[in-house]
Design a protein around this motif. Sequence first.
Motif, short mmCIF file in Angstrom:
data_model
loop_
_atom_site.label_atom_id
_atom_site.label_comp_id
_atom_site.label_asym_id
_atom_site.label_seq_id
_atom_site.Cartn_x
_atom_site.Cartn_y
_atom_site.Cartn_z
N TYR A 111 -85.79 4.07 -67.01
CA TYR A 111 -86.42 5.34 -66.78
C TYR A 111 -86.29 6.48 -67.96
CZ TYR A 111 -84.37 3.34 -62.11
OH TYR A 111 -84.27 2.97 -61.02
N ILE A 112 -87.50 7.37 -68.03
CA ILE A 112 -87.76 8.37 -68.81
C ILE A 112 -86.31 9.79 -68.61
CG2 ILE A 112 -89.05 9.63 -70.49
CD1 ILE A 112 -90.87 6.42 -70.50
N GLY A 113 -85.92 10.75 -69.04
CA GLY A 113 -85.85 11.83 -68.97
C GLY A 113 -84.73 12.97 -69.42
N HIS A 114 -83.87 13.35 -68.76
CA HIS A 114 -83.30 14.45 -69.40
C HIS A 114 -81.88 14.57 -68.14
CE1 HIS A 114 -81.20 15.97 -72.86
NE2 HIS A 114 -82.33 15.76 -73.62
N THR A 115 -80.88 14.95 -68.76
CA THR A 115 -79.90 15.37 -68.25
C THR A 115 -79.54 16.54 -68.58
OG1 THR A 115 -78.06 14.34 -69.57
CG2 THR A 115 -78.74 12.55 -67.30
N GLY A 116 -78.59 17.40 -68.38
CA GLY A 116 -78.40 19.18 -68.39
C GLY A 116 -76.66 19.15 -67.55
N GLY A 117 -76.29 20.03 -68.81
CA GLY A 117 -75.08 20.49 -68.03
C GLY A 117 -74.49 21.39 -69.64
N ASP A 118 -73.90 22.67 -67.84
CA ASP A 118 -73.53 24.04 -68.50
C ASP A 118 -72.54 24.41 -68.10
OD1 ASP A 118 -74.23 24.96 -71.52
OD2 ASP A 118 -76.55 24.79 -70.87
N PRO A 119 -71.80 25.85 -68.02
CA PRO A 119 -70.89 26.41 -66.94
C PRO A 119 -71.84 26.46 -65.79
CG PRO A 119 -70.46 27.05 -69.11
CD PRO A 119 -71.89 26.04 -69.27
N GLY A 120 -71.38 25.86 -64.47
CA GLY A 120 -72.20 25.99 -63.37
C GLY A 120 -73.44 25.85 -63.05
N VAL A 121 -73.49 25.04 -63.96
CA VAL A 121 -74.92 24.32 -64.27
C VAL A 121 -74.87 22.50 -64.25
CG1 VAL A 121 -77.31 24.29 -65.23
CG2 VAL A 121 -76.51 26.69 -63.90
N MET A 122 -75.84 22.12 -63.68
CA MET A 122 -76.17 20.22 -63.82
C MET A 122 -77.47 20.09 -62.99
SD MET A 122 -72.19 18.73 -62.15
CE MET A 122 -72.58 19.21 -60.81
N ALA A 123 -78.23 18.89 -64.19
CA ALA A 123 -79.44 19.25 -63.46
C ALA A 123 -79.58 17.54 -63.94
CB ALA A 123 -80.17 20.13 -63.78
N MET A 124 -80.36 17.13 -63.20
CA MET A 124 -81.16 15.43 -63.65
C MET A 124 -82.91 15.88 -63.56
SD MET A 124 -77.85 12.80 -62.87
CE MET A 124 -79.28 11.38 -64.02
N LEU A 125 -83.42 14.97 -64.58
CA LEU A 125 -84.30 14.41 -64.23
C LEU A 125 -85.64 13.11 -64.48
CD1 LEU A 125 -87.98 17.04 -65.10
CD2 LEU A 125 -87.56 15.06 -66.41
N PHE A 126 -85.83 12.15 -63.92
CA PHE A 126 -86.20 11.60 -65.03
C PHE A 126 -87.37 11.08 -64.28
CE2 PHE A 126 -81.23 11.40 -66.31
CZ PHE A 126 -81.92 10.32 -67.88
N PHE A 127 -87.92 10.13 -64.49
CA PHE A 127 -89.23 8.98 -63.73
C PHE A 127 -88.80 7.55 -64.12
CE2 PHE A 127 -91.42 10.92 -67.58
CZ PHE A 127 -92.31 9.17 -68.01
N ASP A 128 -89.70 6.39 -63.86
CA ASP A 128 -89.58 5.12 -63.72
C ASP A 128 -90.48 5.04 -64.19
OD1 ASP A 128 -89.95 2.53 -63.51
OD2 ASP A 128 -89.19 2.35 -61.38
N PRO A 129 -91.47 4.42 -65.42
CA PRO A 129 -92.72 4.15 -65.37
C PRO A 129 -93.17 3.17 -65.42
CG PRO A 129 -90.65 3.12 -67.50
CD PRO A 129 -89.83 4.39 -66.40
N LYS A 130 -92.99 2.58 -64.64
CA LYS A 130 -93.04 1.41 -63.74
C LYS A 130 -93.91 1.85 -62.64
CE LYS A 130 -89.96 -2.17 -65.65
NZ LYS A 130 -88.60 -2.66 -65.73
#
Length: 409
Positions: free
Chosen positions: A359-378
Amino acid sequence: MKKTILLLATSMLFVVSCSVPKQNTTTVIRKSATDSLTNRLQQLYNKGYFNGFGVAIVDDQGVRYKNGFGYADQAAHKAYTVQTIQSIASISKTLVGIALLKAQELGKLRLDDPVNSYLPFEVINPNFPETTITIRHLATHTSTILDNENYLNKNYYLKPNQDLNGLPLVFDDTQILNPADSVVSLAVFTKEMLAANGKWHNADTFLNKAPGVHYEYSNTGTTLAAYIIERATGEPFDVFTQKHILNPLQLKDSGWKFDAIDLSRLSRYYQDPETLLPYYTMSSYPDGGFMTTINDLSKYLQELIRGYNGKGTILSKESYREFFKPQLSAGHFTERNTQNPYSESYNTGIFIGFGYTGYIGHTGGDPGVMAMLFFDPKTSTGRIMMFNTNFSTPEGNQVFYQIWDALGR
């Protein structure tokens, strides 16, 4: 906006019900799947671990599902929708990668150039003074630049003109919120952190390994890459990315700074469901300060998927190949994470990560914030989540990934 697919399906059902029963069946199945997913996500929201969040499922053809749940402002009962704006934390780094490759396309820099070719001060690992640090080292987290304690206590600044009555000014006993009028530029932040005579430089600023040989995730290194883009192009980083990323993709509700977004749509942030946090910004804003919506982030993810497939619009095919090429080997890692497929630290492209499953992408986390973005190249299918509440319990962590898994099904 969150009912787009449902309305489309309903419209199709009306048209085809008069002529083609097979299409009618397909439409009903799609509507049923959409409703089932919405119901499942609502059930998970109802567990009470998050005040608000947004999600999307995207492929190279467009958005297949998007929705918002809960509240952007709990006290005001303001709904969290696909048009709610919030920070995506370290997913922002992927835009730094795109910007580096755009600057390279424009002939402004090369990834293998020494960083000191572009800086008004020297950045040298004192443990290995003869080893050159390159831009590629920054982009692959192999520069040996560390986030010392001053990254946390000299980097976060309060948003001006907000009511701070009763709100915490220190996060997790380490991240100090400094006065709004003391925020510094990328130039000042990087110099004070990284120059040998910088007032925030200390013995923990560099890893005791040679540049290029070891992966060590670095927010400060990311910020230096953004500053180099400024130096190489002659444009502020936010202006450069507005011109070459946001405008071409029509990300109209996104930006790096508060004056670039519609503040009436900005979500509140929460340390937990009961603890409201003040708004803040960062001097190192390129490493985690991008603010966007589910709508806009879906467009961005669609572009990344298309870019991987050789059909992107904001970079050339060659640049996208470089962006998505795994840059490291097992020898760069002391330990490789093979437990969480959505950790981006198994390998890295140019400021974009790879999980061990591919899977290709990135996670994110800061005070009060969470995020995820990934995709499956297949499958060319990706998922997005944005939360305005941190989780602080194992149960919250479990629900977080249950939401992610529901999108995958």
